[in-house]
Motif scaffolding. Structure first.
Motif, PDB file in Angstrom:
ATOM      1  N   LEU A  93      -1.674   2.962  27.323  1.00  0.00           N
ATOM      2  CA  LEU A  93      -2.251   4.254  27.708  1.00  0.00           C
ATOM      3  C   LEU A  93      -3.742   4.315  27.358  1.00  0.00           C
ATOM      4  CD1 LEU A  93      -0.640   7.706  27.506  1.00  0.00           C
ATOM      5  CD2 LEU A  93      -2.895   7.403  26.497  1.00  0.00           C
ATOM      6  N   LYS A  94      -4.083   3.806  26.168  1.00  0.00           N
ATOM      7  CA  LYS A  94      -5.480   3.838  25.733  1.00  0.00           C
ATOM      8  C   LYS A  94      -6.357   2.957  26.620  1.00  0.00           C
ATOM      9  CE  LYS A  94      -8.383   3.354  21.611  1.00  0.00           C
ATOM     10  NZ  LYS A  94      -8.388   3.120  20.149  1.00  0.00           N
ATOM     11  N   ARG A  95      -5.826   1.828  27.053  1.00  0.00           N
ATOM     12  CA  ARG A  95      -6.630   0.883  27.831  1.00  0.00           C
ATOM     13  C   ARG A  95      -6.728   1.274  29.303  1.00  0.00           C
ATOM     14  NH1 ARG A  95      -9.380  -3.468  27.574  1.00  0.00           N
ATOM     15  NH2 ARG A  95      -9.391  -5.064  29.200  1.00  0.00           N
ATOM     16  N   TYR A  96      -5.620   1.802  29.847  1.00  0.00           N
ATOM     17  CA  TYR A  96      -5.594   2.019  31.298  1.00  0.00           C
ATOM     18  C   TYR A  96      -5.547   3.491  31.706  1.00  0.00           C
ATOM     19  CZ  TYR A  96      -4.413  -2.922  31.058  1.00  0.00           C
ATOM     20  OH  TYR A  96      -4.427  -4.268  30.783  1.00  0.00           O
ATOM     21  N   GLY A  97      -5.332   4.367  30.759  1.00  0.00           N
ATOM     22  CA  GLY A  97      -5.335   5.791  31.084  1.00  0.00           C
ATOM     23  C   GLY A  97      -3.944   6.350  31.346  1.00  0.00           C
TER      24      GLY A  97
END
Length: 216
Positions: A174-178
């Protein structure tokens, strides 16, 4: 997809397996230095001659060709392409079916056990090689879970599907790709019925996460 000659790959793996019993791979895969690991239905082999791929054979804990998991993966990959999410699934390609010897346990008419060597057909695919798995990177300390606390809470609140990923892996994704991409991939994974999402089935290419086993 892969810049290799398929016949060269087929001849290479055929030669490597020509003096190996498929039953030895099934029961003693740890003894083969080129075997990266084994699951219920497949075993993965790596050779430095072809540094960016692994060879996947349908020899697993349950036997040879026990189910068409390769076919399931190809269906999932096709669906992922339709949804624009194929970058999160390690691509595969079929290179052929090889013949291997298999030591089959039998019982004779007197109740004595013996081995009979039979031939079995083994499907072989190649797949993009990853740098390491999530489990490996997590064990090395490269993942700082404390930096993901906010994302872990966000994932818990989202509760996109009934299928749950590893909490810190979900948070990293989630943090890397949204959030939007996380939700889209979660829904696709749920739609495809994938629930074997342990850390050994996720890999890294650089810092990008990618599923390397998506048959179950």
């Amino acid at each position: 997809m892969f810049n290799y000659n398929i016949k060269e790959l087929y001849d290479f793996i055929s030669e490597k397996m020509s003096h190996i019993l498929a039953s030895d791979i099934q029961y003693n895969w740890e003894e083969f230095e080129n075997c990266l690991g084994q699951g219920i239905s497949r075993s993965a082999f790596y050779y430095p001659e072809f540094p960016d791929i692994v060879f996947k054979l349908d020899i697993g804990e349950d036997g040879v060709g026990c189910e068409d998991f390769f076919g399931k993966e190809m269906e999932v990959y096709t669906e992922a392409k339709e949804y624009g999410l194929s970058q999160f699934f390690a691509p595969m390609a079929y290179i052929g079916t090889i013949q291997m010897d298999y030591a089959d346990d039998r019982v004779d008419e007197y109740g004595e056990n013996y081995e009979e060597i039979i031939q079995v057909s083994v499907e072989v695919y190649i797949q993009q090689k990853v740098d390491t798995t999530w489990s490996g990177k997590r064990a090395s300390g490269e993942i700082n879970v404390r930096e993901l606390e906010h994302e872990i809470r966000t994932v818990e609140k989202l509760n996109v599907t009934e299928i749950s990923w590893i909490p810190d892996l979900s948070a990293y994704f989630l943090k890397r790709y949204g959030e939007e991409t996380y939700c889209e991939l979660s829904e696709l994974i749920d739609q495809c019925g994938l629930d074997d999402l342990h850390g050994g089935n996720w890999g890294f290419i650089d810092d990008d996460l990618i599923l390397i086993d998506y048959a179950m």
